[in-house]
Design a protein around this motif. Structure first.
Motif, short mmCIF file in Angstrom:
data_model
loop_
_atom_site.label_atom_id
_atom_site.label_comp_id
_atom_site.label_asym_id
_atom_site.label_seq_id
_atom_site.Cartn_x
_atom_site.Cartn_y
_atom_site.Cartn_z
N THR A 146 9.87 52.94 15.67
CA THR A 146 10.79 52.53 14.62
C THR A 146 11.98 51.79 15.26
O THR A 146 12.41 52.13 16.37
N ALA A 147 12.48 50.80 14.55
CA ALA A 147 13.58 49.98 15.06
C ALA A 147 14.91 50.73 14.94
O ALA A 147 15.18 51.36 13.91
N HIS A 148 15.73 50.65 15.99
CA HIS A 148 17.04 51.30 16.01
C HIS A 148 18.10 50.30 16.48
O HIS A 148 17.81 49.40 17.28
N GLU A 149 19.30 50.48 15.98
CA GLU A 149 20.48 49.73 16.45
C GLU A 149 21.57 50.75 16.77
O GLU A 149 21.90 51.58 15.94
N ASP A 150 22.11 50.67 17.98
CA ASP A 150 23.12 51.65 18.38
C ASP A 150 24.01 51.04 19.45
O ASP A 150 23.61 50.12 20.17
N ASP A 151 25.24 51.56 19.56
CA ASP A 151 26.18 51.15 20.60
C ASP A 151 26.12 52.18 21.72
O ASP A 151 26.53 53.33 21.55
N LEU A 152 25.60 51.77 22.88
CA LEU A 152 25.34 52.69 23.98
C LEU A 152 26.10 52.28 25.23
O LEU A 152 26.46 51.10 25.40
N PRO A 153 26.34 53.23 26.16
CA PRO A 153 27.05 52.89 27.40
C PRO A 153 26.19 52.10 28.37
O PRO A 153 26.72 51.47 29.29
N ALA A 154 24.87 52.13 28.19
CA ALA A 154 23.97 51.37 29.04
C ALA A 154 22.98 50.62 28.17
O ALA A 154 22.65 51.05 27.06
N LEU A 155 22.51 49.49 28.68
CA LEU A 155 21.61 48.65 27.89
C LEU A 155 20.26 49.35 27.69
O LEU A 155 19.65 49.85 28.63
N ARG A 156 19.81 49.34 26.47
CA ARG A 156 18.49 49.86 26.13
C ARG A 156 17.83 48.86 25.18
O ARG A 156 18.39 48.53 24.14
N GLY A 157 16.68 48.38 25.56
CA GLY A 157 16.03 47.38 24.73
C GLY A 157 16.67 46.01 24.88
O GLY A 157 16.88 45.53 26.00
N ARG A 158 17.05 45.42 23.74
CA ARG A 158 17.64 44.09 23.75
C ARG A 158 19.10 44.16 23.34
O ARG A 158 19.50 45.03 22.57
N LEU A 159 19.86 43.21 23.85
CA LEU A 159 21.28 43.13 23.51
C LEU A 159 21.46 42.34 22.22
O LEU A 159 20.93 41.23 22.07
N ASP A 160 22.21 42.91 21.29
CA ASP A 160 22.56 42.21 20.05
C ASP A 160 23.81 41.38 20.35
O ASP A 160 24.95 41.86 20.26
N VAL A 161 23.58 40.12 20.71
CA VAL A 161 24.67 39.27 21.20
C VAL A 161 25.73 39.08 20.13
O VAL A 161 26.94 39.13 20.41
N THR A 162 25.32 38.85 18.90
CA THR A 162 26.30 38.59 17.83
C THR A 162 27.23 39.77 17.65
O THR A 162 28.46 39.61 17.58
#
Length: 437
Positions: A146-162
């Motif tokens: 399942t797709a997730h969006e979260d603000d994390l201290p380390a990169l996980r997956g892809r960076l949401d540049v916008t």
């Protein structure tokens, strides 16, 4: 808890003995039945509440109210029975009809231990659900990415540049990540958890309550969703979760539109109800499909959708025959199922066949350009020993169009019923089509 059972179209008197029901409890049951979606505009489509008795109609299942429970069983009689089959026998036959209509397998070992004699239909279906779910859970609960969006201290997956350079522009210690995670919190598991939660509130059998508690621990991490908010359309069954198809069908049976919980007004209750007309139709359609598999004939149910009338080129009064049998040349035969009791010929030359039903089949013959139509009834002890297959010429004594009035013994085992249906179709179709069966 007062528990009573009766047959469809029978009545139970008010009273305090084992063969009757207290008037106060009858009133609660009647109120619970009136809130069912099957009760109709007058509120008596399930139970008729009369001055001295409750009268069941053509709806079967279980109705419960505080302190009482009423089980309505169908009159499914085997050849030679006199209409006094034990309740456990009728429950067994009803559940097996439901299993065929819903594509649910019940093997001999499971069938022998479902408690046909001591429990009501509701408890038997709960027990069947628990056993199948426990077996599936032992093999592993399905998971999906399942797709997730979260603000994390380390990169996980892809960076949401916008988002990183807008919302988090002043927080460089956090990274806006988009990633996929393998999770059990999916639509299928939410349906199972909702079913477990609902049944835990309804079951009174000790072994069922224990099984439901154990299953609830397996689904502790799944989001609890009320039945009305379940996303059935998001469930996808493929080769990885094929074994869940039967469980999903059982969950639909227990949580679908025919299952209601009533809590408004002065009484509370629940009802698990089935229209025998609809169940009989689904049962016959499924067994016809099995019986004619491998032949040149194709079976469809609730199809057709041709219109009776047209107004300025717009169709009106759409038809929906119960079972359509097609061959390469078009519609070979139409079967209309009727959960009614045919009368012995000595009582009525028409044997209780309704003129309205005959007119309906004649209309199907015209609209679908079909020269074979059949009215199919359940066989019962009041009829001759052998099932009926009586052809009638339509409109002309020498015509080519025929209406066949038939019966089938639904109390027999599934292979026997399927073979009987194949024989009926073979005898009713013209020789060119019957040879292909």
């Amino acid at each position: 808890m007062i528990r009573r059972s009766l047959r469809e179209w029978d009545r139970i008197a008010f009273g305090d003995d084992a063969g009757s029901i207290p008037a106060a409890h009858a009133a609660r049951l009647a109120q619970a039945a009136q809130r069912s979606v099957l009760s109709g505009h007058g509120g008596e489509g399930v139970l008729e509440h009369r001055r001295k008795h409750l009268h069941a109609r053509g709806i079967v299942g279980v109705i419960a109210a505080p302190g009482c429970q009423l089980e309505i069983l169908p009159k499914i009689e085997a050849m030679g029975e006199t209409g006094t089959a034990p309740d456990e026998t009728l429950r067994r036959r009803l559940v097996h009809m439901l299993a065929v209509a819903r594509d649910i397998r019940i093997d001999a070992l499971t069938s022998a231990s479902l408690g046909w004699q001591r429990d009501t239909l509701l408890e038997i279906l709960i027990r069947l659900f628990c056993r199948k779910l426990a077996e599936a859970v032992r093999q592993g609960i399905p998971r999906r990415y399942t797709a997730h969006e979260d603000d994390l201290p380390a990169l996980r997956g892809r960076l949401d540049v916008t988002r990183q350079f807008s919302t988090l522009a002043a927080q460089p210690q956090k990274l806006a990540c988009r990633y996929d995670e393998l999770s059990p919190d999916i639509a299928l598991n939410r349906v199972m958890k909702a079913t477990i939660s609902r049944l835990a509130c309804l079951s009174t059998a000790g072994d069922n309550q224990r099984s439901l508690r154990e299953l609830s621990f397996a689904y502790a991490d799944i989001l609890a969703v009320p039945p009305s908010a379940l996303r059935w359309e998001l469930i996808t069954l493929d080769r990885t979760n094929r074994r869940w198809r039967e469980l999903l069908s059982l969950a639909r049976l227990l949580l679908g539109e025919r299952y209601q919980t009533t809590s408004a007004g002065p009484t509370e209750g629940h009802a698990l109800l089935f229209e025998m007309n609809v169940l009989f139709e689904g049962y016959i359609a499924k067994l016809c499909r099995r019986a004619l598999a491998g032949t040149s004939l194709e079976i469809s149910s609730q199809g057709g959708h041709r219109d009776c009338l047209y107004e300025d080129g717009v169709g009106r009064f759409r038809t929906r025959p119960d079972v359509i049998i097609r061959n390469e040349g078009g519609v070979a035969m139409i079967i209309d199922t009727k959960w009614k009791r045919m009368a012995p010929r000595i009582d009525d030359p028409k044997q209780g066949v309704s003129q309205a039903d005959v007119y309906q089949l004649m209309a199907y013959a015209r609209i679908y350009d079909c020269n074979r139509v059949m009215l199919l009834y359940p066989h019962h002890h009041g009829l001759p020993a052998n099932p009926i297959c009586k052809p009638y010429d339509i409109a002309s004594p020498t015509g080519q169009d025929r209406l066949i009035v038939s019966t089938v013994d639904v109390s027999a085992k599934q292979p026997c019923v399927a073979a009987a249906l194949a024989s009926l179709v073979s005898m009713s179709l013209p020789s060119a089509n019957s040879a292909a069966i």
